[in-house]
Design a protein around this motif. Sequence first.
Motif, PDB file in Angstrom:
ATOM      1  N   GLY A  47     -56.258  29.720  49.361  1.00 29.15           N
ATOM      2  CA  GLY A  47     -54.950  30.487  48.599  1.00 29.15           C
ATOM      3  C   GLY A  47     -53.595  30.149  48.952  1.00 29.15           C
ATOM      4  N   GLY A  48     -53.647  29.289  49.940  1.00 28.11           N
ATOM      5  CA  GLY A  48     -52.368  29.035  50.431  1.00 28.11           C
ATOM      6  C   GLY A  48     -52.382  28.136  51.828  1.00 28.11           C
ATOM      7  N   ALA A  49     -51.021  27.720  52.250  1.00 23.43           N
ATOM      8  CA  ALA A  49     -51.120  26.962  53.331  1.00 23.43           C
ATOM      9  C   ALA A  49     -50.865  27.796  54.782  1.00 23.43           C
ATOM     10  N   PHE A  50     -52.070  28.264  55.164  1.00 24.20           N
ATOM     11  CA  PHE A  50     -52.020  29.030  56.349  1.00 24.20           C
ATOM     12  C   PHE A  50     -51.798  28.120  57.871  1.00 24.20           C
ATOM     13  N   HIS A  51     -51.254  28.835  58.686  1.00 26.80           N
ATOM     14  CA  HIS A  51     -50.866  28.008  59.762  1.00 26.80           C
ATOM     15  C   HIS A  51     -49.902  26.766  59.679  1.00 26.80           C
ATOM     16  N   SER A  52     -48.982  27.106  58.775  1.00 21.70           N
ATOM     17  CA  SER A  52     -48.010  26.131  58.417  1.00 21.70           C
ATOM     18  C   SER A  52     -46.482  26.723  58.268  1.00 21.70           C
ATOM     19  N   PRO A  53     -45.339  26.078  58.188  1.00 13.63           N
ATOM     20  CA  PRO A  53     -43.942  26.718  58.256  1.00 13.63           C
ATOM     21  C   PRO A  53     -43.955  27.535  56.660  1.00 13.63           C
ATOM     22  N   LEU A  54     -44.829  27.551  55.920  1.00 10.08           N
ATOM     23  CA  LEU A  54     -44.762  28.036  54.627  1.00 10.08           C
ATOM     24  C   LEU A  54     -45.143  29.672  54.814  1.00 10.08           C
ATOM     25  N   MET A  55     -45.806  29.877  55.925  1.00  9.56           N
ATOM     26  CA  MET A  55     -46.236  31.085  56.221  1.00  9.56           C
ATOM     27  C   MET A  55     -45.217  32.072  57.141  1.00  9.56           C
ATOM     28  N   GLU A  56     -43.910  31.470  57.094  1.00  8.78           N
ATOM     29  CA  GLU A  56     -42.756  32.077  57.852  1.00  8.78           C
ATOM     30  C   GLU A  56     -42.472  33.563  57.297  1.00  8.78           C
ATOM     31  N   PRO A  57     -42.575  33.862  55.886  1.00  2.00           N
ATOM     32  CA  PRO A  57     -42.267  35.293  55.465  1.00  2.00           C
ATOM     33  C   PRO A  57     -43.301  36.186  56.232  1.00  2.00           C
ATOM     34  N   ALA A  58     -44.546  35.608  56.000  1.00  4.65           N
ATOM     35  CA  ALA A  58     -45.557  36.493  56.678  1.00  4.65           C
ATOM     36  C   ALA A  58     -45.394  36.807  57.974  1.00  4.65           C
ATOM     37  N   ARG A  59     -45.066  35.712  59.045  1.00  4.76           N
ATOM     38  CA  ARG A  59     -44.864  35.744  60.196  1.00  4.76           C
ATOM     39  C   ARG A  59     -43.860  36.972  60.511  1.00  4.76           C
ATOM     40  N   GLU A  60     -42.872  37.081  59.722  1.00  2.00           N
ATOM     41  CA  GLU A  60     -41.571  37.875  60.002  1.00  2.00           C
ATOM     42  C   GLU A  60     -42.182  39.295  59.693  1.00  2.00           C
ATOM     43  N   GLU A  61     -43.233  39.369  58.609  1.00  4.99           N
ATOM     44  CA  GLU A  61     -43.621  40.974  58.518  1.00  4.99           C
ATOM     45  C   GLU A  61     -44.569  41.266  59.454  1.00  4.99           C
ATOM     46  N   LEU A  62     -45.425  40.231  60.017  1.00 11.61           N
ATOM     47  CA  LEU A  62     -46.422  40.678  61.071  1.00 11.61           C
ATOM     48  C   LEU A  62     -45.576  40.934  62.281  1.00 11.61           C
ATOM     49  N   ALA A  63     -44.632  40.422  62.429  1.00 12.74           N
ATOM     50  CA  ALA A  63     -43.773  40.336  63.751  1.00 12.74           C
ATOM     51  C   ALA A  63     -43.216  41.643  63.867  1.00 12.74           C
ATOM     52  N   ALA A  64     -42.777  42.521  62.834  1.00 13.85           N
ATOM     53  CA  ALA A  64     -42.333  43.918  62.732  1.00 13.85           C
ATOM     54  C   ALA A  64     -43.456  44.889  63.182  1.00 13.85           C
ATOM     55  N   ALA A  65     -44.705  44.428  62.446  1.00 19.46           N
ATOM     56  CA  ALA A  65     -45.823  45.436  62.919  1.00 19.46           C
ATOM     57  C   ALA A  65     -46.229  45.432  64.046  1.00 19.46           C
ATOM     58  N   ILE A  66     -46.340  44.068  64.724  1.00 19.42           N
ATOM     59  CA  ILE A  66     -46.784  43.957  66.042  1.00 19.42           C
ATOM     60  C   ILE A  66     -45.840  44.491  67.096  1.00 19.42           C
ATOM     61  N   GLU A  67     -44.460  44.581  66.900  1.00 21.62           N
ATOM     62  CA  GLU A  67     -43.469  44.927  67.748  1.00 21.62           C
ATOM     63  C   GLU A  67     -43.752  46.545  67.948  1.00 21.62           C
ATOM     64  N   LYS A  68     -44.136  47.171  67.073  1.00 23.30           N
ATOM     65  CA  LYS A  68     -44.295  48.503  66.537  1.00 23.30           C
ATOM     66  C   LYS A  68     -45.790  48.859  67.624  1.00 23.30           C
ATOM     67  N   THR A  69     -46.563  48.178  67.955  1.00 18.33           N
ATOM     68  CA  THR A  69     -48.080  48.355  68.256  1.00 18.33           C
ATOM     69  C   THR A  69     -48.172  48.195  70.021  1.00 18.33           C
ATOM     70  N   THR A  70     -48.806  49.059  70.388  1.00 17.38           N
ATOM     71  CA  THR A  70     -49.167  49.225  71.819  1.00 17.38           C
ATOM     72  C   THR A  70     -49.961  48.248  72.110  1.00 17.38           C
ATOM     73  N   PHE A  71     -49.825  47.201  73.120  1.00 17.75           N
ATOM     74  CA  PHE A  71     -50.881  46.187  73.612  1.00 17.75           C
ATOM     75  C   PHE A  71     -51.034  46.586  75.090  1.00 17.75           C
ATOM     76  N   SER A  72     -52.414  46.643  75.513  1.00 20.29           N
ATOM     77  CA  SER A  72     -52.750  46.883  76.996  1.00 20.29           C
ATOM     78  C   SER A  72     -53.379  45.493  77.328  1.00 20.29           C
ATOM     79  N   LYS A  73     -53.446  45.427  78.854  1.00 16.83           N
ATOM     80  CA  LYS A  73     -54.177  44.249  79.450  1.00 16.83           C
ATOM     81  C   LYS A  73     -55.694  44.082  78.968  1.00 16.83           C
ATOM     82  N   PRO A  74     -56.006  43.089  78.519  1.00 16.42           N
ATOM     83  CA  PRO A  74     -57.485  42.974  78.289  1.00 16.42           C
ATOM     84  C   PRO A  74     -58.288  43.095  79.370  1.00 16.42           C
ATOM     85  N   ILE A  75     -59.449  43.114  79.498  1.00 15.79           N
ATOM     86  CA  ILE A  75     -60.641  43.137  80.499  1.00 15.79           C
ATOM     87  C   ILE A  75     -60.857  41.814  81.213  1.00 15.79           C
ATOM     88  N   CYS A  76     -60.524  40.682  80.353  1.00 15.09           N
ATOM     89  CA  CYS A  76     -60.431  39.206  80.874  1.00 15.09           C
ATOM     90  C   CYS A  76     -59.456  38.595  80.114  1.00 15.09           C
TER      91      CYS A  76
END
Length: 291
Positions: free
Chosen positions: A191-220
């Motif tokens: 459908g499009g150019a994944f993992h390229s600079p053309l995904m910049e709008p998606a990166r911004e949207e995902l960044a906003a969601a990730i910043e609001k999410t709690t991450f923990s230290k993984p078991i490995c």
Amino acid sequence: MKAYVFPGQGAQFTGMGKDLYENSDLAKELFERANAILGFRITDIMFEGSADELKETKVTQPAVFLHSVIKAKTLNESFAPDMVAGHSLGEFSALVAAGGLSFEDGLRLVSTRAMAMQKACEIKPSTMAAVLGLDDKIVEEICATTDGIVVPANYNCPGQLVISGETVAVEMACQAMRVAGAKRALVLPVGGAFHSPLMEPAREELAAAIEKTTFSKPICPIYQNVTASAVSDPDEIKKNLIIQLTAPVKWTQSVQQMVKDGATLFTEIGPGNVLQGLVKKIDPTAEVAAG
């Protein structure tokens, strides 16, 4: 040492996860929880849907994620990784399986990521292409000297690299790759150019969601696509997940580093067996298995 690896988009198939749902109370509960979170019965599409229905943006990424994560969770005590990694989308599956992210938060982020990527794809004509039988350095040089946006996107294994960018630039680069001696340079039905600079709008949207999410230290440690190195710090994991959308997937380098760090058995958890094949091409001495 045991490494567990998780596949990305493209591994989906009709009927995926049905055996888990029917044979495990835990799997059934998690699938039903996913239906509630997503607001539609993704299980109906996974178990009975057509290939076209499974390709829908809102379905594909969550479906692969759910199959992988629920499979890992049903392994119970036998899931004891020394390290994990995931290919693109699979990085989210790996993180949830290794306890770095809750099941619910992981699913919400994957759903957000899928929709954001779809929106980014609609902004400008873009695509990806597989290049076979050419040295990575030559592929990188051709991308760098081609007019327009075209970049290396997936370092899958030696001699197999996927490029990504504007449609015309990708087609021009493919012609140059063939002239340079590539066995094949083939535009992919994506459908499009994944993992390229053309995904910049998606990166911004995902960044906003990730910043609001709690991450923990993984078991490995998780070997992330962006760094191809072991990461355990939650803040660094978050940062790399955001960068991943516009940066290449360094799968070859990740597997090589995992082997260097002691991995001898790579178990693929999720639909398909693509990663087992790639691991064997990257390091023929590594043992591979299906989870």
